[in-house]
Design a protein around this motif. Structure first.
Motif, PDB file in Angstrom:
ATOM      1  N   TYR A  25       0.536  -0.724   0.103  1.00 22.16           N
ATOM      2  CA  TYR A  25       0.239  -0.147  -0.323  1.00 22.16           C
ATOM      3  C   TYR A  25       1.075   1.514  -0.066  1.00 22.16           C
ATOM      4  CZ  TYR A  25      -3.228   3.696   1.892  1.00 22.16           C
ATOM      5  OH  TYR A  25      -4.082   4.808   1.943  1.00 22.16           O
ATOM      6  N   PRO A  26       0.480   2.084  -0.605  1.00 16.92           N
ATOM      7  CA  PRO A  26      -0.565   2.426  -1.564  1.00 16.92           C
ATOM      8  C   PRO A  26       0.362   1.762  -3.423  1.00 16.92           C
ATOM      9  CG  PRO A  26      -0.207   5.000  -1.344  1.00 16.92           C
ATOM     10  CD  PRO A  26       0.628   3.602  -0.434  1.00 16.92           C
ATOM     11  N   ARG A  28      -1.642   2.242  -5.856  1.00 12.12           N
ATOM     12  CA  ARG A  28      -2.978   3.273  -6.747  1.00 12.12           C
ATOM     13  C   ARG A  28      -3.166   4.299  -6.109  1.00 12.12           C
ATOM     14  NH1 ARG A  28      -8.088   1.853  -5.557  1.00 12.12           N
ATOM     15  NH2 ARG A  28      -8.484   0.260  -4.215  1.00 12.12           N
ATOM     16  N   VAL A  30      -4.828   7.302  -4.060  1.00  7.82           N
ATOM     17  CA  VAL A  30      -5.621   7.310  -2.624  1.00  7.82           C
ATOM     18  C   VAL A  30      -6.212   8.816  -3.227  1.00  7.82           C
ATOM     19  CG1 VAL A  30      -5.131   7.791  -0.039  1.00  7.82           C
ATOM     20  CG2 VAL A  30      -4.068   6.128  -1.285  1.00  7.82           C
ATOM     21  N   LYS A  31      -7.754   8.439  -2.460  1.00  5.36           N
ATOM     22  CA  LYS A  31      -8.696   9.904  -2.500  1.00  5.36           C
ATOM     23  C   LYS A  31      -8.885   9.719  -0.778  1.00  5.36           C
ATOM     24  CE  LYS A  31     -12.836   8.709  -3.816  1.00  5.36           C
ATOM     25  NZ  LYS A  31     -14.359   9.062  -4.451  1.00  5.36           N
ATOM     26  N   GLN A  59       2.597   7.565  -4.913  1.00  7.74           N
ATOM     27  CA  GLN A  59       1.066   7.441  -6.134  1.00  7.74           C
ATOM     28  C   GLN A  59       0.299   8.902  -5.846  1.00  7.74           C
ATOM     29  OE1 GLN A  59       0.384   5.340  -7.543  1.00  7.74           O
ATOM     30  NE2 GLN A  59       1.557   3.968  -7.270  1.00  7.74           N
ATOM     31  N   ASP A  84     -10.273  -0.315   1.891  1.00 10.16           N
ATOM     32  CA  ASP A  84      -8.921  -0.302   1.574  1.00 10.16           C
ATOM     33  C   ASP A  84      -7.932   0.984   1.924  1.00 10.16           C
ATOM     34  OD1 ASP A  84      -9.703   1.326   0.026  1.00 10.16           O
ATOM     35  OD2 ASP A  84     -10.186  -0.847  -1.651  1.00 10.16           O
ATOM     36  N   TYR A  86      -7.880   3.220   0.467  1.00  2.00           N
ATOM     37  CA  TYR A  86      -7.627   4.212  -1.418  1.00  2.00           C
ATOM     38  C   TYR A  86      -8.762   5.100  -0.959  1.00  2.00           C
ATOM     39  CZ  TYR A  86      -4.687   1.434  -2.582  1.00  2.00           C
ATOM     40  OH  TYR A  86      -3.266  -0.364  -2.955  1.00  2.00           O
ATOM     41  N   THR A  87     -10.315   5.721   0.444  1.00  2.00           N
ATOM     42  CA  THR A  87     -10.378   6.598   0.574  1.00  2.00           C
ATOM     43  C   THR A  87     -10.688   6.643   1.892  1.00  2.00           C
ATOM     44  OG1 THR A  87     -11.957   6.044  -1.787  1.00  2.00           O
ATOM     45  CG2 THR A  87     -12.917   7.163   0.444  1.00  2.00           C
TER      46      THR A  87
END
Length: 321
Positions: A25-26, A28, A30-31, A59, A84, A86-87
């Protein structure tokens, strides 16, 4: 014996999986949702941290503003997202104030979210418009006591931390005021500049520019000691209210169910970037202090803040919406 051996193997496998997940992680973008308006204190601090994390993680860490309903709209979006990592959510102390203001939240503030870390503290500055009738805190309090119905005061929204910080001041000073909620801090500051409200308990990080430009006058800061950014402005405590102390803080949360390995990695990496010279410089310019916490410390801190804001709201007789 076989049972314990199997249990040991299963535990090791779970720990290994969590470690592997956090290591990857991460992988991709991340928002990060900020449920407040652009230019708010949480937005400013969040963007500084997001840029630093982007460089550390290699990222993109993208800030998305979703203001409305005291931060409930954006917070609800994070709660409903995949757990996960990513938010994420970056919110102000309003996160701890909202349980005292709303009858029903679109999430459980204890079980629906994971407290990850604090990313900064800043005092409030009680500001009034220039030109205006109040040249000191004493003038403002006197004006409030003599005006029938009370003077209007601004906030960044019903139930926001700026709302409850002002209510705390009103309680401490023994005055009645009329609440005028705005969409966010920038709008509340503008309303105060225009003279539509008598004062705003503004986060220092959002109002320094206007103070230095002479658009508003600072009558007092909410911290126990004077601000390094405004050394000539007395604290509210030293102006006759020795028990008064309150501050604004910003934090990071993730949806419940986010793997602990990822949560701990985010916590550790936030503490890493907060020690970077460029981050410290930007924070100092905004008047934001750094107080590193581990994940457990931040969780305890948030719970204590919920209790504090609930007490303020109850004393102010704010009817939950």
């Amino acid at each position: 014996m076989r049972f314990f051996s199997a249990l040991l193997v299963a535990t090791f496998a779970l720990c290994s999986a969590a470690f592997a997940q956090s290591e990857a992680y991460p992988n991709r973008p991340v928002k990060v949702i900020v449920p407040l308006t652009p230019g708010s204190g949480a937005d400013q601090a969040g963007r500084i941290v997001a840029r630093a994390l982007s460089e550390l993680w290699k990222q993109p860490v993208v800030i998305e503003n979703r203001p409305g309903a005291g931060g409930l709209i954006g917070t609800g979006a994070v709660v409903q997202s995949a757990p996960d990592g990513y938010t994420l959510l970056i919110q102000s102390a309003s996160y701890a104030a909202n349980p005292a203001i709303y009858k029903k939240l679109p999430y459980d503030p204890v079980k629906g979210m994971i407290d990850i870390n604090n990313i900064g503290f800043t005092p409030y500055v009680l500001v009034t418009g220039l030109p205006g009738p109040y040249s000191s805190l004493k003038d403002l309090v006197s004006g409030a006591k003599t005006r029938t119905g009370g003077l209007p005061f601004a906030s960044a929204g019903v139930g926001s931390s700026t709302h409850l910080a002002a209510e705390f001041f009103n309680q401490t000073a023994g005055i009645q005021m009329v609440h005028v909620p705005y969409k966010g801090s920038p709008e509340a500051i503008q309303g105060t500049i225009m003279g539509d409200t008598s004062f705003y308990m503004a986060p220092e990080s959002t109002v320094l520019t206007q103070i230095r430009a002479g658009r508003v006058k600072a009558l007092g800061v909410s911290s126990r000691s004077r601000s390094a950014q405004l050394p000539d402005v007395p604290t509210i405590a030293e102006q006759g209210y020795p028990s008064f102390e309150i501050g604004l803080w910003f934090g990071v949360w993730a949806p419940a169910g986010t793997p602990d390995g990822i949560v701990q990695k985010i916590n550790i990496d936030i503490n890493r970037v907060l020690q970077l010279a460029e981050v410290k410089t930007q924070y100092e310019r905004l008047g934001i202090a750094i107080r590193p916490m581990n994940q457990q410390e931040f969780t305890r801190f948030v719970r204590d803040e919920v209790v504090k804001y609930t007490r303020i709201a109850k004393t102010a007789q704010i009817e939950p919406q």
